[in-house]
Write a protein that holds these residues in place. Structure first.
Motif, short mmCIF file in Angstrom:
data_model
loop_
_atom_site.label_atom_id
_atom_site.label_comp_id
_atom_site.label_asym_id
_atom_site.label_seq_id
_atom_site.Cartn_x
_atom_site.Cartn_y
_atom_site.Cartn_z
N VAL A 199 -4.24 -8.21 -20.52
CA VAL A 199 -3.01 -7.42 -20.59
C VAL A 199 -3.15 -6.14 -19.78
CG1 VAL A 199 -2.51 -8.37 -22.88
CG2 VAL A 199 -3.72 -6.19 -22.70
N ASP A 200 -2.04 -5.47 -19.59
CA ASP A 200 -2.02 -4.21 -18.86
C ASP A 200 -2.54 -3.09 -19.75
OD1 ASP A 200 -1.58 -2.32 -16.90
OD2 ASP A 200 0.60 -2.50 -16.89
N ASP A 201 -2.97 -2.01 -19.13
CA ASP A 201 -3.29 -0.77 -19.83
C ASP A 201 -2.82 0.38 -18.95
OD1 ASP A 201 -4.58 1.62 -20.73
OD2 ASP A 201 -5.94 0.38 -21.92
N LEU A 202 -1.78 1.07 -19.41
CA LEU A 202 -1.13 2.08 -18.57
C LEU A 202 -1.97 3.33 -18.37
CD1 LEU A 202 2.56 1.78 -19.80
CD2 LEU A 202 1.54 0.85 -17.72
N THR A 203 -3.10 3.46 -19.09
CA THR A 203 -3.97 4.60 -18.84
C THR A 203 -4.78 4.42 -17.56
OG1 THR A 203 -5.86 3.72 -20.10
CG2 THR A 203 -4.21 4.97 -21.33
N LEU A 204 -4.84 3.21 -17.05
CA LEU A 204 -5.60 2.94 -15.83
C LEU A 204 -4.70 3.19 -14.63
CD1 LEU A 204 -7.37 -0.35 -16.98
CD2 LEU A 204 -8.14 2.02 -17.25
N GLN A 205 -4.97 4.28 -13.92
CA GLN A 205 -4.07 4.73 -12.86
C GLN A 205 -4.78 5.04 -11.54
OE1 GLN A 205 -0.70 5.27 -13.11
NE2 GLN A 205 -0.43 4.85 -15.29
N ASP A 206 -5.94 5.66 -11.60
CA ASP A 206 -6.51 6.30 -10.42
C ASP A 206 -6.94 5.33 -9.32
OD1 ASP A 206 -6.06 8.64 -11.70
OD2 ASP A 206 -8.15 9.14 -12.09
N ASP A 207 -7.23 4.08 -9.66
CA ASP A 207 -7.66 3.12 -8.66
C ASP A 207 -6.50 2.49 -7.88
OD1 ASP A 207 -10.67 2.70 -9.05
OD2 ASP A 207 -9.93 2.52 -11.09
N LEU A 208 -5.28 2.74 -8.33
CA LEU A 208 -4.14 2.00 -7.80
C LEU A 208 -3.46 2.74 -6.65
CD1 LEU A 208 -2.55 0.85 -11.17
CD2 LEU A 208 -4.36 -0.25 -9.83
N ASN A 209 -3.02 1.99 -5.66
CA ASN A 209 -2.24 2.52 -4.56
C ASN A 209 -0.76 2.38 -4.94
OD1 ASN A 209 -0.93 3.21 -2.22
ND2 ASN A 209 -2.06 1.78 -0.90
N LYS A 210 -0.21 3.46 -5.46
CA LYS A 210 1.16 3.41 -5.98
C LYS A 210 2.20 3.28 -4.88
CE LYS A 210 -0.25 6.16 -9.99
NZ LYS A 210 -1.66 6.28 -9.57
N SER A 211 1.80 3.46 -3.63
CA SER A 211 2.75 3.32 -2.54
C SER A 211 2.99 1.84 -2.17
CB SER A 211 2.25 4.07 -1.30
OG SER A 211 1.08 3.46 -0.77
N GLN A 212 2.20 0.96 -2.72
CA GLN A 212 2.39 -0.46 -2.46
C GLN A 212 3.70 -0.94 -3.08
OE1 GLN A 212 0.45 -2.82 -0.69
NE2 GLN A 212 -0.49 -0.94 0.09
N LEU A 213 4.35 -1.88 -2.42
CA LEU A 213 5.58 -2.43 -2.98
C LEU A 213 5.29 -3.25 -4.22
CD1 LEU A 213 7.33 -3.63 0.31
CD2 LEU A 213 7.89 -1.60 -1.07
N PRO A 214 6.24 -3.34 -5.15
CA PRO A 214 6.04 -4.19 -6.32
C PRO A 214 5.75 -5.63 -5.91
CG PRO A 214 7.98 -2.79 -6.62
CD PRO A 214 7.53 -2.62 -5.19
#
Length: 373
Positions: free
Chosen positions: A77-92
């Motif tokens: 499942v997802d865990d919304l506390t995990l953020q720093d590794d992600l490239n948020k500029s990527q398209l959905p």
């Protein structure tokens, strides 16, 4: 190493490599266990910037693996506390979405009435039917349901970029062969290239039925209040892990009131339930005081991510020993003390008090000796 003698469940926060997702891990676990995988909704919450609404509640897409008899093997499942590794500029990523509401009751309704296998455009149609309205299409692919007076019920929106990569790997409850059962899951994750997230943690749930005693509960609170900071140093708590922290001192005051230990558990639980407990702390008591079906647990949340099962079982054995200490000295009242500063001698003395096998004790005594203050 000695085996555990307690039913536990583990939650290990992982990160999928680029190009993969938590669905890939669920698929592989199903294949390795001759099981079946199905898509599910999984509840999450995140801080809101909207005035008067401190939290936004979400249903995100998770994946449940069951055996051929319908028994749970694991969830990814997802865990919304995990953020720093992600490239948020990527398209959905196409096909990935979440459902957002400011009312958890609506999300519970959606979980029971909607089908997680449906796509974003279709998933809320049964909810609109319940309210006698229609699904409204919005900007950027969002779809919305409101009631007949226009009050919002829920929104389905594309999942932000790379949010398919975080994966909280949740084991089924394990009561025997703990090491082997957990290793099957983690070996699959390692083979796929899953890694530890920047903010990652491991949470271990312990069956709390034996803890339903006011005296044992008080002992447990006092032990972890006194030794909690040293335990975090001993196990190597990730300093970047989100949503940790100590208990409110109101809990410590309540359980140490002169009559609390003598209360029947039902009455003691009701007293503690008046406090605003949170699960987002070092040691989560909320499931013990506000139990939900199949989750009467005590949760230790202080462990870092380990990608193999051996250190997780060692950590669980340490916690089991502390829990048994709280139970075994139920004839004695463990008093409340201020949190101890790290001193090797006092940590060693505490470890020597605990009822554990000598091999487990030596593991933690060695760890303590190698831990810098």
């Amino acid at each position: 190493m000695s085996t555990l003698n307690w039913k536990i469940g583990c939650e290990i926060e992982l990160l999928a490599p680029l190009g993969l997702s938590r669905k890939d891990l669920a698929d592989s676990i199903a294949l390795a266990n001759n099981g079946l995988m199905r898509r599910i909704f999984y509840p999450q919450s995140e801080l809101s910037l909207v005035p008067g609404k401190p939290l936004f509640h979400n249903l995100t897409l998770g994946f449940e693996v069951i055996d051929r008899q319908g028994n749970l093997i694991a969830k990814c499942v997802d865990d919304l506390t995990l953020q720093d590794d992600l490239n948020k500029s990527q398209l959905p990523k196409p096909g990935w979405y979440r459902i957002v509401s400011d009312d958890t009751r609506f999300l519970e309704l959606i979980t029971r009435q909607a089908n997680a296998e449906k796509n974003q455009a279709e998933v809320l149609h049964p909810i609109a039917d319940l309210f006698g309205t229609r699904v409204e299409e919005g900007v950027e692919g969002m779809v919305r349901v409101a009631d007949r007076t226009g009050n919002p019920v829920a929104i389905a929106a594309p999942l932000p970029g790379e949010r398919e990569r975080p994966c909280e790997l949740i084991s089924a409850p394990i009561d025997t062969n703990h090491l082997e059962n957990l290793e099957v899951l983690l070996k699959t994750a390692r083979l796929l290239g899953f890694t530890a997230p920047v903010e990652g943690a491991t949470h271990i749930h312990f069956d709390a039925k034996p803890l339903c005693s006011a005296n044992v509960f008080t002992n447990l609170v006092n032990i972890f209040h006194t030794h909690g900071e040293n335990l975090k140093r001993l196990v190597g708590t990730n300093p970047k892990c989100r949503r940790l922290g100590s208990w409110d001192l109101a809990l410590l005051k309540l359980v140490n009131e002169s009559d609390f230990r003598e209360l029947p558990w039902k009455e003691a639980r009701l007293r503690v339930a008046k406090l605003e407990l949170t699960k987002y702390c070092d040691f989560n008591l909320k499931n013990l005081i506000h139990p939900i079906p199949d989750k009467l647990t005590f949760e230790a949340r202080i462990f870092p991510v380990w990608l193999d099962s051996q250190p997780i079982i060692e950590a669980a054995a340490l916690c089991e020993a502390i829990i048994r200490y709280a139970m075994n000295v139920s004839e004695i009242q463990i008093s409340s003390h201020a949190p101890l500063e790290w001193k090797l001698e006092s940590v060693q003395e505490f470890l020597k008090l605990l009822p554990m096998s000598e091999d487990v004790r030596n593991i933690w005594l060695t760890r303590a000796a190698n831990t810098t203050s």
